[in-house]
Design a protein around this motif. Structure first.
Motif, PDB file in Angstrom:
ATOM      1  N   CYS A  66       1.050  -1.092   3.835  1.00 31.75           N
ATOM      2  CA  CYS A  66       1.191  -1.532   2.452  1.00 31.75           C
ATOM      3  C   CYS A  66       2.635  -1.315   2.018  1.00 31.75           C
ATOM      4  CB  CYS A  66       0.241  -0.744   1.559  1.00 31.75           C
ATOM      5  SG  CYS A  66       0.390  -1.112  -0.203  1.00 31.75           S
TER       6      CYS A  66
ATOM      7  N   GLN B 268       5.380  -1.954  -1.342  1.00 31.07           N
ATOM      8  CA  GLN B 268       5.605  -2.360  -2.726  1.00 31.07           C
ATOM      9  C   GLN B 268       7.104  -2.424  -2.994  1.00 31.07           C
ATOM     10  OE1 GLN B 268       6.889  -0.003  -5.142  1.00 31.07           O
ATOM     11  NE2 GLN B 268       6.560   1.945  -4.106  1.00 31.07           N
TER      12      GLN B 268
ATOM     13  N   GLY C 290      -2.586  -4.754  -3.993  1.00 29.90           N
ATOM     14  CA  GLY C 290      -2.293  -5.746  -2.989  1.00 29.90           C
ATOM     15  C   GLY C 290      -3.484  -6.665  -2.804  1.00 29.90           C
TER      16      GLY C 290
ATOM     17  N   CYS D 291      -4.789  -1.595  -1.212  1.00 34.50           N
ATOM     18  CA  CYS D 291      -3.683  -0.700  -1.504  1.00 34.50           C
ATOM     19  C   CYS D 291      -3.248  -0.935  -2.945  1.00 34.50           C
ATOM     20  CB  CYS D 291      -2.526  -0.988  -0.545  1.00 34.50           C
ATOM     21  SG  CYS D 291      -1.001  -0.108  -0.909  1.00 34.50           S
TER      22      CYS D 291
ATOM     23  N   VAL E 108       2.896  -6.185  -4.333  1.00 36.31           N
ATOM     24  CA  VAL E 108       2.329  -5.277  -3.352  1.00 36.31           C
ATOM     25  C   VAL E 108       1.781  -6.129  -2.214  1.00 36.31           C
ATOM     26  CG1 VAL E 108       0.650  -3.455  -2.915  1.00 36.31           C
ATOM     27  CG2 VAL E 108       1.722  -3.639  -5.175  1.00 36.31           C
ATOM     28  N   THR E 109       2.269  -5.898  -1.030  1.00 35.08           N
ATOM     29  CA  THR E 109       1.826  -6.689   0.105  1.00 35.08           C
ATOM     30  C   THR E 109       1.122  -5.806   1.123  1.00 35.08           C
ATOM     31  OG1 THR E 109       3.975  -6.431   1.188  1.00 35.08           O
ATOM     32  CG2 THR E 109       3.676  -8.387  -0.169  1.00 35.08           C
ATOM     33  N   GLN E 110       0.165  -6.396   1.804  1.00 34.70           N
ATOM     34  CA  GLN E 110      -0.547  -5.709   2.872  1.00 34.70           C
ATOM     35  C   GLN E 110      -0.378  -6.515   4.151  1.00 34.70           C
ATOM     36  OE1 GLN E 110      -4.034  -4.428  -0.195  1.00 34.70           O
ATOM     37  NE2 GLN E 110      -4.459  -4.017   1.937  1.00 34.70           N
TER      38      GLN E 110
ATOM     39  N   TRP F  66      -4.757   4.220  -1.464  1.00 39.13           N
ATOM     40  CA  TRP F  66      -5.606   3.412  -0.589  1.00 39.13           C
ATOM     41  C   TRP F  66      -7.060   3.565  -1.022  1.00 39.13           C
ATOM     42  CZ3 TRP F  66      -4.798  -0.427   2.574  1.00 39.13           C
ATOM     43  CH2 TRP F  66      -3.546  -0.569   3.201  1.00 39.13           C
TER      44      TRP F  66
ATOM     45  N   ARG G 187       6.595   2.221   1.369  1.00 41.52           N
ATOM     46  CA  ARG G 187       5.589   1.942   2.380  1.00 41.52           C
ATOM     47  C   ARG G 187       4.562   3.062   2.481  1.00 41.52           C
ATOM     48  NH1 ARG G 187       5.852  -1.607   6.726  1.00 41.52           N
ATOM     49  NH2 ARG G 187       8.026  -2.005   6.149  1.00 41.52           N
TER      50      ARG G 187
END
Lengths: 107, 115
Positions: free
Chosen positions: B23, B25, B107, B91, B4-6, B34, B73
Motif C-alpha cells: 500500500c 499513499q 485504497g 489499506c 492511496v494505491t494497492q 490494514w 508505504r
C-alpha cells in the motif's frame, strides 16, 4: 473490540422510500464520521459530526449526532438507485468501524 | 486529492505461500491501516502504524505481520497463507485533524483468494 453498533444490518427499500441507519455507542463519543462504500468499491468519507445535537445535510442525506453524543443517524429521503451501498459509522480514535448497514434499492 | 494505491486488485495464492500486499499513499500521512472485509463482518482492523517502523496490533493480527520502512508505504505480510485468509484487504491512510477528527482515505482494495 467493537465500539459502535449499527442497525439495521441490511435494508431493502423501494425507490422513493426513505431510509435510516443508526449508530449507537455505550460510551460518549468526541465525534462521529460516516462513510459510504459502493458495491465493488472502497469506503469513502461522507461527513463528520462533532457537536452535541448537530445536524448536517448533504442534498437528500441528513446526519444527526445525539444530544448525549452516544448515537448518530443517517437518513436518506426519497432513495434513488445511486444510494445503494454500505454505510459505515466510525468514531475517530477508536480505529474500529461499525459493521455497516447495506442498502439495496428496488427501481 | 489523496491517493492511496494497492499493488494488486486481485490476487490468487496457494496455501502455505508467503504473500505481500503493498500500500502506498502520496500525502505524507503518518497513519496507515490494514483492514480485511468479509460479508457480514464489516471492516476488521488487522494492524496499524503511526510512524515509520512503528506498528500496533489491531483486532485480528493473528497470521499477519506488517512492515513500515518508509512513510509512504505500508506492507501487509501473510507469512503462510491459509484458506481462511481469503478476503478483501483494504489499506487506509489517515489525515490527522483537530481534536481527533481524523479522516481515513482508502485504497481500492485487494481481493485475495487462497487456494
Amino acid at each position: 473490540g467493537q465500539q459502535v453498533m449499527q442497525i439495521p444490518q441490511y435494508q431493502h427499500v423501494q425507490e422513493g422510500e426513505d431510509f435510516t441507519t443508526y449508530c449507537n455507542s455505550s460510551t460518549t463519543l468526541s465525534n462521529i464520521q460516516w462513510y459510504k462504500q459502493r458495491p465493488g468499491g472502497h469506503p469513502v468519507f461522507l461527513i463528520q459530526l462533532v457537536k452535541s445535537g448537530e445536524v448536517k445535510k448533504q442534498k437528500r442525506l441528513t446526519f444527526q449526532f445525539g444530544e448525549a453524543k452516544k448515537n448518530s443517524s443517517l437518513h436518506i429521503t426519497a432513495t434513488q438507485t445511486t444510494d445503494v451501498g454500505t454505510y459505515f459509522c466510525y468514531p475517530p480514535g477508536k480505529s474500529t468501524f461499525g459493521d455497516g448497514t447495506t442498502l439495496t434499492v428496488k427501481p | 486529492d489523496v491517493k492511496v494505491t494497492q499493488s494488486s486488485r486481485y490476487l490468487v495464492k496457494r496455501t502455505g505461500e508467503k504473500v505481500f500486499l503493498e500500500c502506498v499513499q502520496d500525502m505524507d500521512h503518518e497513519n496507515m491501516f490494514w483492514y480485511r472485509q468479509d460479508p457480514g463482518l464489516g471492516l476488521r482492523l488487522i494492524y496499524f502504524s503511526y510512524d515509520v517502523k512503528m506498528k500496533e496490533k489491531g483486532d485480528i493480527p493473528e497470521g499477519y505481520s506488517v512492515s513500515r520502512e518508509k512513510k509512504e508505504r505500508f506492507s501487509l505480510i501473510l507469512e503462510s497463507a491459509s484458506t481462511n485468509q481469503t478476503s478483501m484487504y483494504l489499506c487506509a491512510s489517515m489525515k490527522p485533524g483537530l481534536a481527533g477528527t481524523d479522516t481515513q482515505y482508502f485504497g481500492p482494495g485487494t481481493r485475495l483468494t487462497v487456494l
